[in-house]
Design an enzyme around this catalytic site. Sequence first.
Site, PDB file in Angstrom:
ATOM      1  N   ASP A 277      38.323  36.988  17.446  1.00 18.82           N
ATOM      2  CA  ASP A 277      38.515  35.806  16.602  1.00 18.82           C
ATOM      3  C   ASP A 277      38.580  36.200  15.129  1.00 18.82           C
ATOM      4  OD1 ASP A 277      38.205  34.017  18.919  1.00 18.82           O
ATOM      5  OD2 ASP A 277      36.135  34.696  18.869  1.00 18.82           O
ATOM      6  N   HIS A 305      32.270  31.558  20.840  1.00 15.32           N
ATOM      7  CA  HIS A 305      33.655  31.962  21.138  1.00 15.32           C
ATOM      8  C   HIS A 305      34.269  30.826  21.967  1.00 15.32           C
ATOM      9  CE1 HIS A 305      37.181  34.275  22.108  1.00 15.32           C
ATOM     10  NE2 HIS A 305      36.950  34.117  23.401  1.00 15.32           N
TER      11      HIS A 305
HETATM   12  C1  LMR Z   1      40.761  34.625  24.163  1.00 11.12           C
HETATM   13  O1  LMR Z   1      40.135  34.288  23.149  1.00 11.12           O
HETATM   14  O2  LMR Z   1      41.899  35.083  24.118  1.00 11.12           O
HETATM   15  C2  LMR Z   1      40.136  34.435  25.517  1.00 11.12           C
HETATM   16  O3  LMR Z   1      38.756  34.290  25.409  1.00 11.12           O
HETATM   17  C3  LMR Z   1      40.754  33.267  26.169  1.00 11.12           C
HETATM   18  C4  LMR Z   1      40.197  32.969  27.517  1.00 11.12           C
HETATM   19  O4  LMR Z   1      39.657  31.876  27.674  1.00 11.12           O
HETATM   20  O5  LMR Z   1      40.304  33.803  28.409  1.00 11.12           O
END
Ligand code: LMR
Length: 465
Positions: A277, A305
């Site tokens: 992120d 997250h």
């Molecule tokens: C991401 O941020 O790309 C992953 O966590 C998405 C997910 O939910 O697999």
Amino acid sequence: MCIDLISSVSPSKTSFLSSFTLFAPSMAVVDLNPAYTTTDFTNSNLSYVSSSARLSHHRRLSFRHLPRSPTPAIRCSVTSDQIQAPVGVDAKDLKQKPECFGVFCLTYDLKAEDQTKSWKKMINVAVSGAAGMISNHLLFKLASGEVFGPDQPIALKLLGSERSFGALEGVAMELEDSLYPLLREVSIGIDPYEIFQDAEWALLIGAKPRGPGMERAGLLDINGQIFAEQGKALNAVASPNVKVMVVGNPCNTNALICLKNAPNIPAKNFHALTRLDENRAKCQLALKAGVFYDKVSNVTIWGNHSTTQVPDFLNAKIHGVPVPEVIRDRKWLEEEFTHVVQTRGGVLIKKWGRSSAASTAVSIVDAIRSLVTPTPEGDWFSTGVYTNGNPYGIAEDIVFSMPCRSNGDGDYEFVKDVIFDDYLRKKIKKSEDELLAEKKCVAHLTGEGIAVCDLPEDTMLPGEM
Ligand code: LMR
């Protein structure tokens, strides 16, 4: 004794199995489609050249790949009766390691090799979900020295599931064939109590992806049980100071469950991966400001997250100047920038048809490197860590992404000089409330009584968009 192998592998038969989905990394739905292959190798001789040969020389090893056992366990593709002692070495001195794969079963003495004299002591790195897509990118970076450094030999301990065991063997074979000098041992298995033995790093990637119609509370429960079990295993057999990076979603709460089940390991050693992120936020700020992304620093991801995560533009800098002074468009920062970062995972799934894998692996590398190298002066990095003792007024006893610095010893400290405004506080509170609600949902897995699951409606992983 140092052994240098010369190898050539001759596949005799390749069988294709039908499509299946791995029970593996939660940040990625792992679909090995249309098929994975199992390959049997015919046996011939195993030959060695003298110990003085350098590791980088070509190697030739013919071996018989053992047939798949009904209950997968750690085992070798080279059996002890196939190993001949090199000239001048007594066969009885040629020991096999009990938990190993293929060429990595051979015993060697690192100190005896010129090339390795300056190397550090080997470290044990355990990876779960090791047959999945994220791991497929990550393992080769770990083995190459890109993560822990060019003088750091490494043992990889790979945890898979019964269903993924064939693929796990395939991964181990590719690692063999890559001839990485720093990769000294590889073991594979499906029992965390075996694989986590003496682990100094545990990268927990494997988890169940949310399937169609599955309630988020259901995902929390299913994956929570995996991380409770893995926490117990780490507690029992890992190095007491093991550093744990939880990637499988929902990673913050999975990390909390894991640490609660591992009371002998310091709670601050557990991380939930929010570095992806942070990287996404840096990229968006660079795009808007028209600068290369290496000019963006001091970016914090606060919180979960999930789509409540808060990419902090208030404290972020471009060319050392606060972002709001460079990007004078507060509305864009509060709305578009924030939304794009929060939902990037979901957009990517729409494009790819699966979760991020390569960028996730890169961000795991970044997250580890941030802990094993000193943080550049004045900068920091984001990681989801246990909140007890945090200086920001975040509720205690959850795993929350916050700004940290490290002196490179694997540990970290919270950054003191960050500023808040009402907007930032309000956003952080929302993510905090979400994590407190998730925590109540998994009380049965953290030893805190009966679970009460009342999640806010908009609680979603980035990939659920
Ligand atoms: C991401 O941020 O790309 C992953 O966590 C998405 C997910 O939910 O697999």
